[in-house]
Motif scaffolding. Structure first.
Motif, PDB file in Angstrom:
ATOM      1  N   GLY A  45       0.818  -1.212   0.000  1.00  0.00           N
ATOM      2  CA  GLY A  45       0.000   0.000   0.000  1.00  0.00           C
ATOM      3  C   GLY A  45       0.847   1.253   0.000  1.00  0.00           C
ATOM      4  O   GLY A  45       1.912   1.286   0.620  1.00  0.00           O
ATOM      5  N   CYS A  46       0.400   2.241  -0.742  1.00  0.00           N
ATOM      6  CA  CYS A  46       1.102   3.533  -0.768  1.00  0.00           C
ATOM      7  C   CYS A  46       0.073   4.632  -0.991  1.00  0.00           C
ATOM      8  O   CYS A  46      -0.961   4.400  -1.636  1.00  0.00           O
ATOM      9  CB  CYS A  46       2.152   3.547  -1.888  1.00  0.00           C
ATOM     10  SG  CYS A  46       3.180   5.036  -1.843  1.00  0.00           S
ATOM     11  N   ASN A  47       0.358   5.812  -0.478  1.00  0.00           N
ATOM     12  CA  ASN A  47      -0.544   6.942  -0.663  1.00  0.00           C
ATOM     13  C   ASN A  47      -0.217   7.742  -1.937  1.00  0.00           C
ATOM     14  O   ASN A  47      -0.878   8.708  -2.244  1.00  0.00           O
ATOM     15  CB  ASN A  47      -0.538   7.854   0.563  1.00  0.00           C
ATOM     16  CG  ASN A  47       0.860   8.321   0.926  1.00  0.00           C
ATOM     17  OD1 ASN A  47       1.858   7.738   0.485  1.00  0.00           O
ATOM     18  ND2 ASN A  47       0.964   9.370   1.712  1.00  0.00           N
ATOM     19  N   LEU A  48       0.839   7.326  -2.672  1.00  0.00           N
ATOM     20  CA  LEU A  48       1.164   7.947  -3.961  1.00  0.00           C
ATOM     21  C   LEU A  48       1.133   6.849  -5.031  1.00  0.00           C
ATOM     22  O   LEU A  48       1.049   5.659  -4.709  1.00  0.00           O
ATOM     23  CB  LEU A  48       2.554   8.591  -3.915  1.00  0.00           C
ATOM     24  CG  LEU A  48       2.798   9.686  -2.861  1.00  0.00           C
ATOM     25  CD1 LEU A  48       4.206  10.235  -2.995  1.00  0.00           C
ATOM     26  CD2 LEU A  48       1.780  10.804  -2.946  1.00  0.00           C
ATOM     27  N   THR A  49       1.258   7.259  -6.303  1.00  0.00           N
ATOM     28  CA  THR A  49       1.310   6.256  -7.376  1.00  0.00           C
ATOM     29  C   THR A  49       2.539   6.406  -8.272  1.00  0.00           C
ATOM     30  O   THR A  49       2.997   5.450  -8.880  1.00  0.00           O
ATOM     31  CB  THR A  49       0.044   6.310  -8.264  1.00  0.00           C
ATOM     32  OG1 THR A  49      -0.197   7.662  -8.612  1.00  0.00           O
ATOM     33  CG2 THR A  49      -1.144   5.717  -7.563  1.00  0.00           C
ATOM     34  N   CYS A  50       3.108   7.618  -8.367  1.00  0.00           N
ATOM     35  CA  CYS A  50       4.360   7.859  -9.100  1.00  0.00           C
ATOM     36  C   CYS A  50       4.333   7.274 -10.513  1.00  0.00           C
ATOM     37  O   CYS A  50       5.206   6.469 -10.874  1.00  0.00           O
ATOM     38  CB  CYS A  50       5.551   7.323  -8.305  1.00  0.00           C
ATOM     39  SG  CYS A  50       5.738   8.121  -6.704  1.00  0.00           S
ATOM     40  N   SER A  51       3.375   7.699 -11.297  1.00  0.00           N
ATOM     41  CA  SER A  51       3.255   7.167 -12.662  1.00  0.00           C
ATOM     42  C   SER A  51       4.448   7.556 -13.535  1.00  0.00           C
ATOM     43  O   SER A  51       4.676   6.949 -14.577  1.00  0.00           O
ATOM     44  CB  SER A  51       1.969   7.680 -13.311  1.00  0.00           C
ATOM     45  OG  SER A  51       2.052   9.081 -13.470  1.00  0.00           O
ATOM     46  N   GLY A  57       4.662   2.465 -13.015  1.00  0.00           N
ATOM     47  CA  GLY A  57       4.791   3.325 -11.843  1.00  0.00           C
ATOM     48  C   GLY A  57       6.108   3.036 -11.166  1.00  0.00           C
ATOM     49  O   GLY A  57       7.135   2.920 -11.816  1.00  0.00           O
ATOM     50  N   CYS A  58       6.138   2.831  -9.867  1.00  0.00           N
ATOM     51  CA  CYS A  58       7.407   2.710  -9.134  1.00  0.00           C
ATOM     52  C   CYS A  58       8.033   1.322  -9.278  1.00  0.00           C
ATOM     53  O   CYS A  58       7.415   0.383  -9.770  1.00  0.00           O
ATOM     54  CB  CYS A  58       7.176   3.025  -7.674  1.00  0.00           C
ATOM     55  SG  CYS A  58       6.379   1.715  -6.775  1.00  0.00           S
ATOM     56  N   ASP A  59       9.291   1.192  -8.798  1.00  0.00           N
ATOM     57  CA  ASP A  59       9.999  -0.086  -8.958  1.00  0.00           C
ATOM     58  C   ASP A  59       9.444  -1.173  -8.044  1.00  0.00           C
ATOM     59  O   ASP A  59       9.755  -2.341  -8.209  1.00  0.00           O
ATOM     60  CB  ASP A  59      11.519   0.094  -8.775  1.00  0.00           C
ATOM     61  CG  ASP A  59      11.890   0.559  -7.378  1.00  0.00           C
ATOM     62  OD1 ASP A  59      10.985   0.865  -6.587  1.00  0.00           O
ATOM     63  OD2 ASP A  59      13.091   0.627  -7.081  1.00  0.00           O
ATOM     64  N   ALA A  63       3.963  -3.802  -4.557  1.00  0.00           N
ATOM     65  CA  ALA A  63       3.611  -3.463  -3.168  1.00  0.00           C
ATOM     66  C   ALA A  63       2.740  -2.200  -3.134  1.00  0.00           C
ATOM     67  O   ALA A  63       2.442  -1.692  -2.056  1.00  0.00           O
ATOM     68  CB  ALA A  63       4.877  -3.238  -2.343  1.00  0.00           C
ATOM     69  N   VAL A  64       2.366  -1.706  -4.301  1.00  0.00           N
ATOM     70  CA  VAL A  64       1.578  -0.476  -4.383  1.00  0.00           C
ATOM     71  C   VAL A  64       0.270  -0.714  -5.133  1.00  0.00           C
ATOM     72  O   VAL A  64      -0.806  -0.353  -4.657  1.00  0.00           O
ATOM     73  CB  VAL A  64       2.398   0.631  -5.115  1.00  0.00           C
ATOM     74  CG1 VAL A  64       1.541   1.878  -5.355  1.00  0.00           C
ATOM     75  CG2 VAL A  64       3.648   0.980  -4.325  1.00  0.00           C
ATOM     76  N   ASP A  65       0.387  -1.348  -6.285  1.00  0.00           N
ATOM     77  CA  ASP A  65      -0.767  -1.542  -7.158  1.00  0.00           C
ATOM     78  C   ASP A  65      -1.754  -2.520  -6.514  1.00  0.00           C
ATOM     79  O   ASP A  65      -1.394  -3.653  -6.181  1.00  0.00           O
ATOM     80  CB  ASP A  65      -0.255  -2.087  -8.503  1.00  0.00           C
ATOM     81  CG  ASP A  65      -1.330  -2.074  -9.574  1.00  0.00           C
ATOM     82  OD1 ASP A  65      -2.514  -2.277  -9.232  1.00  0.00           O
ATOM     83  OD2 ASP A  65      -0.975  -1.870 -10.746  1.00  0.00           O
ATOM     84  N   THR A  97      10.328  -0.968   4.325  1.00  0.00           N
ATOM     85  CA  THR A  97      10.171  -0.295   3.049  1.00  0.00           C
ATOM     86  C   THR A  97       8.778  -0.572   2.510  1.00  0.00           C
ATOM     87  O   THR A  97       7.919  -1.072   3.207  1.00  0.00           O
ATOM     88  CB  THR A  97      11.318  -0.742   2.099  1.00  0.00           C
ATOM     89  OG1 THR A  97      11.281   0.029   0.911  1.00  0.00           O
ATOM     90  CG2 THR A  97      11.260  -2.228   1.761  1.00  0.00           C
ATOM     91  N   GLY A  98       8.549  -0.240   1.251  1.00  0.00           N
ATOM     92  CA  GLY A  98       7.199  -0.469   0.736  1.00  0.00           C
ATOM     93  C   GLY A  98       7.172  -0.426  -0.771  1.00  0.00           C
ATOM     94  O   GLY A  98       8.195  -0.684  -1.420  1.00  0.00           O
ATOM     95  N   GLY A  99       5.991   0.041  -1.177  1.00  0.00           N
ATOM     96  CA  GLY A  99       4.874   0.734  -0.551  1.00  0.00           C
ATOM     97  C   GLY A  99       5.335   1.868   0.368  1.00  0.00           C
ATOM     98  O   GLY A  99       6.460   2.327   0.284  1.00  0.00           O
TER      99      GLY A  99
END
Ligand code: SF4
Length: 244
Positions: A45-51, A57-59, A63-65, A97-99
């Motif tokens: 989970g993350c509060n950003l998406t960094c497209s 998106g992120c590396d 852990a985000v999508d 780390t994360g997310g």
């Protein structure tokens, strides 16, 4: 969980579990503590998406999508401690780390208090722990990877000056870690103004090829501006492989 990561009641019970994408033992591949054997807890989970960081998106998109959410496990503090204990014979650092770990600061606190070695929390620095209520967070090194315009995130979502200042003031081992693929000096200067913490820049690159393309520019950029260069050893050695 609410949007600030505070515990909330679910079905009449306090939700104390932490969504975890992976836990693994490896070598820290970037930032101030590069080279240190470390146990990594990657929260989901993350509060950003960094497209802006590649087509996914992120590396650590998995852990985000939310499409990967079924791979995350809801673990209790006891479960997480058991996993970490498997590697204590190596006297590792702990890297959360994360997310975005900031979503779960309150829930992670028992681990922060319990772990005896060095701890790094890799965060986008948009959420801060309550350092008065949870003072052990002061011993943590926050790797503040504040997102720049190349993340494609809205400025007001990605730069929270009050959070950055609070972390810098309370957690003295912290440092900045910016992801770079072009000259973003002005943005770095604005974000770090008046804060006496080391500034690391590392090449944008979720794949070995992308990293190799961006690394020479970032190397020169660091030299010209007096920033510290951070590579991403795990990407160079293992590309997009997870758990390394
Ligand atoms: S803040 Fe970090 S983990 Fe979250 S989407 Fe951006 S790069 Fe990925």
């Amino acid at each position: 969980m609410d949007s600030n990561g505070k515990l909330k009641m679910e079905n009449g019970k306090l939700n104390n579990f932490i969504p975890v994408s992976e836990i693994f033992y490896s070598i820290q591949g970037e930032g101030k503590y590069v080279g240190n054997p470390s146990v990594f807890i990657r929260v989901g989970g993350c509060n950003l998406t960094c497209s802006g960081f590649g087509e996914m998106g992120c590396d650590s998109f998995y852990a985000v999508d939310k499409r990967y959410k079924n791979e995350w496990k809801n673990l209790s503090i006891v479960d997480i401690k058991k996993e970490i204990e498997k590697y204590l014979k190596f006297s590792p650092d702990l890297v959360i780390t994360g997310g975005e770990p900031g979503l779960y600061f309150d829930r992670l606190y028992p681990i922060i208090k319990w772990f005896k070695g060095a701890i790094t929390i890799e965060t986008n620095a948009t959420l801060s722990p309550d350092f008065e209520k949870f003072p052990a967070f002061k011993k943590v090194a926050f790797a503040m990877s504040v997102k720049l315009s190349n993340s494609n995130e809205e400025y007001k979502k990605r730069v929270k000056t009050e959070v950055i200042n609070k972390i810098a003031k309370n957690a003295k081992k912290s440092f900045f870690k910016f992801v770079i693929n072009k000259d973003l000096k002005k943005e770095i200067e604005d974000i770090t103004a008046g804060i006496d913490l080391p500034i690391y820049c590392m090449p944008l690159g979720a794949s070995k090829k992308e990293l190799e393309n961006n690394a020479p520019f970032v190397f020169d950029f660091c030299l010209k501006n007096g920033y510290r260069y951070s590579d991403r050893i795990h990407i160079r050695l293992f590309g997009k492989k997870r758990g390394v």
